[in-house]
Design a protein around this motif. Structure first.
Motif, PDB file in Angstrom:
ATOM      1  N   PRO A 280      74.076 -79.582  19.689  1.00 13.56           N
ATOM      2  CA  PRO A 280      72.902 -78.703  19.826  1.00 13.56           C
ATOM      3  C   PRO A 280      72.971 -77.447  18.972  1.00 13.56           C
ATOM      4  N   GLN A 281      74.150 -76.892  18.798  1.00 12.90           N
ATOM      5  CA  GLN A 281      74.254 -75.690  17.967  1.00 12.90           C
ATOM      6  C   GLN A 281      73.897 -76.017  16.525  1.00 12.90           C
ATOM      7  N   PHE A 282      74.340 -77.188  16.054  1.00 14.22           N
ATOM      8  CA  PHE A 282      74.012 -77.601  14.688  1.00 14.22           C
ATOM      9  C   PHE A 282      72.502 -77.742  14.507  1.00 14.22           C
ATOM     10  N   THR A 283      71.835 -78.439  15.424  1.00 16.61           N
ATOM     11  CA  THR A 283      70.399 -78.689  15.248  1.00 16.61           C
ATOM     12  C   THR A 283      69.586 -77.412  15.409  1.00 16.61           C
ATOM     13  N   LEU A 284      69.995 -76.526  16.310  1.00 24.82           N
ATOM     14  CA  LEU A 284      69.255 -75.277  16.478  1.00 24.82           C
ATOM     15  C   LEU A 284      69.404 -74.388  15.249  1.00 24.82           C
ATOM     16  N   ASN A 285      70.597 -74.366  14.681  1.00 25.76           N
ATOM     17  CA  ASN A 285      70.797 -73.601  13.457  1.00 25.76           C
ATOM     18  C   ASN A 285      69.895 -74.123  12.340  1.00 25.76           C
ATOM     19  N   ASN A 286      69.800 -75.454  12.234  1.00 22.94           N
ATOM     20  CA  ASN A 286      68.945 -76.043  11.204  1.00 22.94           C
ATOM     21  C   ASN A 286      67.483 -75.670  11.397  1.00 22.94           C
ATOM     22  N   ILE A 287      67.024 -75.775  12.627  1.00 28.04           N
ATOM     23  CA  ILE A 287      65.628 -75.458  12.921  1.00 28.04           C
ATOM     24  C   ILE A 287      65.323 -74.003  12.557  1.00 28.04           C
ATOM     25  N   CYS A 288      66.198 -73.117  12.979  1.00 29.67           N
ATOM     26  CA  CYS A 288      65.939 -71.688  12.758  1.00 29.67           C
ATOM     27  C   CYS A 288      65.949 -71.337  11.276  1.00 29.67           C
ATOM     28  N   GLU A 289      66.899 -71.902  10.545  1.00 28.81           N
ATOM     29  CA  GLU A 289      66.991 -71.509   9.141  1.00 28.81           C
ATOM     30  C   GLU A 289      65.897 -72.149   8.297  1.00 28.81           C
ATOM     31  N   THR A 290      65.489 -73.360   8.660  1.00 30.43           N
ATOM     32  CA  THR A 290      64.449 -74.019   7.872  1.00 30.43           C
ATOM     33  C   THR A 290      63.057 -73.559   8.293  1.00 30.43           C
ATOM     34  N   ALA A 291      62.778 -73.557   9.600  1.00 29.81           N
ATOM     35  CA  ALA A 291      61.434 -73.214  10.076  1.00 29.81           C
ATOM     36  C   ALA A 291      61.193 -71.711  10.065  1.00 29.81           C
TER      37      ALA A 291
ATOM     38  N   PHE B 230      61.330 -76.097  20.296  1.00 34.19           N
ATOM     39  CA  PHE B 230      61.546 -76.859  21.524  1.00 34.19           C
ATOM     40  C   PHE B 230      61.523 -78.353  21.240  1.00 34.19           C
ATOM     41  N   GLU B 231      60.542 -78.794  20.436  1.00 35.71           N
ATOM     42  CA  GLU B 231      60.416 -80.223  20.151  1.00 35.71           C
ATOM     43  C   GLU B 231      61.505 -80.716  19.197  1.00 35.71           C
ATOM     44  N   GLY B 232      61.883 -79.881  18.247  1.00 32.73           N
ATOM     45  CA  GLY B 232      62.783 -80.335  17.206  1.00 32.73           C
ATOM     46  C   GLY B 232      64.253 -80.116  17.469  1.00 32.73           C
ATOM     47  N   TYR B 233      64.563 -79.193  18.359  1.00 29.50           N
ATOM     48  CA  TYR B 233      65.966 -78.836  18.591  1.00 29.50           C
ATOM     49  C   TYR B 233      66.628 -79.809  19.565  1.00 29.50           C
ATOM     50  N   ASP B 234      66.109 -79.921  20.775  1.00 30.87           N
ATOM     51  CA  ASP B 234      66.720 -80.775  21.787  1.00 30.87           C
ATOM     52  C   ASP B 234      66.527 -82.254  21.498  1.00 30.87           C
ATOM     53  N   THR B 235      65.363 -82.627  20.982  1.00 28.87           N
ATOM     54  CA  THR B 235      65.108 -84.040  20.724  1.00 28.87           C
ATOM     55  C   THR B 235      66.039 -84.583  19.636  1.00 28.87           C
TER      56      THR B 235
END
Length: 511
Positions: free
Chosen positions: A188-199, A316-321
């Protein structure tokens, strides 16, 4: 006279038994309006009507259920329906449960059935009127504005960010070679970091609020699941008096303040850019998601609240999913050595540590994508999708009263043995091009379908490919968790009570 002879208690018993008998067919103690067939044929000819556990229809069937018992209840209901779609009757509205691709098609393709059902109202305080929940003109305009933010050229620009985060992630994995790796802690930390930096254009790890934000998101979802599992909690007044209302409000403030602060900082940077910049090819500059929203704000098409809604929705949709899919895919690769080996051999064709790697080259990882899709088929990140009839309408030959709730059970649709023989077996070959030619187009719908399909599905697939390729290039995966050890939970996102773990073996440099 016979009433007098029986006495009041006996009469009540008789009336109770009579009502119980009548309710088996008519659910007379449920206040829902009835579904009927368009052609006047018996309702049971088109759908299974599931009897409730009490004479009050299905109103009390899931009272105080846990997420795990809700998952089991839905699977048991599907089994009782014997492959048919089925109806539940709740207090004020029926619920039409769809488990077949053939009937799901009409709903997905409908231009009228785009309003989300009552479950999504519980998410509204968090997401507002973002793409997930909004409808009509607001949804259409936002969708149109955001679609260019997921253009191929934008995804190509995200590759560098994905690779940078993967390098950090591999370093974390190298520190966990001696024991079992808890995927629920690191993915989850990896995907949240990706979402925040890209979006958002913000490195989450660089901000002290990052950990608190992640915890607040999880706390919000835990309370949302509690409300979904208790029908009384759907009522705000009851939630206020008897639920974790204050805790929920506290966490909502954390995530909303975080998003507002980031957006404000990004807005100041955005104002320094020259809007409408033309690149060397004479085409208008494409912006990532938050830049696109800020450009729309500058033109008066959206306000600050709207931007917050869309940012929260995408995260919310992109991080946990995405986290869920990655966790299950890594587990299935660990459990199926032959699949893992084939994916590893395919990954070897990618240039190693090259900044020149393109989206096209990741698109060529066909078998790895099959492995991801098979994980999504067996363990869809979003196990159900909800719709609502805003007016009386005909659906699949049945007349649905206004406010009828529709639940598309993605989990069951994608385990239909008619479309996926031996559905409980992990077989990525199902998704090779030659094996999908004659499959029903709505049999595989992990990203929903139709006009309300997931706007970020290409983003998610690319992100997962980049991570999985990096992991497979560096490590061999061994299972530490077995499928039979897992207790599945039906929430907004498919979860397990137990954390999922694997073991890592470092690959030799010469491999």
């Amino acid at each position: 006279m016979w009433i007098a002879l029986l006495g009041t208690p006996a009469l009540l018993v008789v009336l109770w038994l009579l009502l119980k008998k009548l309710n088996e067919s008519y659910f007379i103690l449920s206040l829902s309006r009835r579904v009927r067939t368009e052609d006047g044929s018996p309702l049971e000819s088109k759908v299974a009507v599931m009897p409730g556990k009490t004479i009050f229809g299905n109103n009390l069937d899931i009272l105080n259920f846990t997420p795990a018992s809700v998952f089991n209840f839905v699977r048991e209901s599907t089994a009782k329906a014997k492959g048919r779609n089925y109806l539940w009757y709740f207090l004020f509205a029926p619920m039409y449960n769809v488990v077949r691709a053939e009937e799901a098609e009409e709903i997905f393709q409908s231009t009228k059935l785009i309003t989300k059902n009552v479950v999504y109202e519980l998410i509204r305080p968090f997401l507002g009127d973002g793409l997930l929940i909004s409808t009509d003109q607001k949804w259409h305009s936002r969708r149109k504005a955001l679609t260019p933010a997921f253009h191929f050229n934008v995804l190509q620009s995200f590759l560098a960010i994905f690779k940078e985060e993967c390098n950090k992630f591999i370093k974390v994995l190298n520190e966990n070679l001696d024991g079992e790796l808890d995927l629920n802690q690191v993915i989850p930390q990896f995907t949240l970091n990706n979402i925040c930096e890209t979006a958002l254009g913000v490195k989450l790890d660089d901000m002290s609020e990052g950990n608190g934000y992640r915890k607040a998101i999880h706390a919000i979802e835990e309370i949302l699941i509690q409300r979904v599992c208790n029908p009384l909690m759907y009522y705000n007044w009851y939630f206020f008096l008897n639920g974790d209302y204050r805790k929920h409000e506290h966490n909502l403030r954390i995530v909303h303040d975080f998003a507002s602060g980031i957006i404000q900082r990004k807005r100041e940077l955005f104002k320094q850019k020259q809007l409408g910049h033309v690149d060397e090819f004479g085409k208008k500059q494409r912006y990532a998601m938050l830049d696109t929203l800020l450009a729309a704000e500058a033109e008066g098409q959206i306000d600050h609240e709207g931007i917050c809604d869309e940012v929260n929705t995408f995260m919310f949709e992109g991080y946990d999913t995405t986290s869920t899919c990655l966790i299950f895919t890594l587990l299935m690769l660990a459990l199926h050595e032959d699949v893992q080996t084939r994916c590893y051999e395919e990954v070897q064709n990618l240039p190693e540590d090259s900044d020149e790697t393109t989206v096209f080259q990741y698109n060529e990882l066909v078998y790895l994508e099959c492995a991801i899709k098979e994980s999504l088929r067996m363990f869809p990140s979003v196990p159900f999708i909800g719709r609502q009839c805003v007016e009386e309408c005909v659906v699949n030959g049945m007349v649905m009263p206004k406010d009828t709730q529709i639940s598309l059970h993605i989990y069951d649709i994608m385990r239909d043995p008619r479309h996926f023989p031996k559905p409980n077996q992990y077989q990525p070959e199902r998704f090779l091009p030659e094996n999908t030619v004659n499959r029903h187009p709505f049999a595989f719908v992990p990203f929903s379908a139709g006009q309300r399909n997931c706007i970020g599905q290409k983003f998610a697939i690319l992100e997962m490919k980049v991570l999985l390729a990096a992991v497979l290039r560096n490590f061999r995966l061994l299972p530490a968790t077995q499928l039979e050890d897992l207790t599945f939970e039906n929430g907004i996102v498919l979860r397990t009570q137990e954390n999922i773990k694997v073991k890592l073996v470092k690959r030799e440099a010469s491999s």
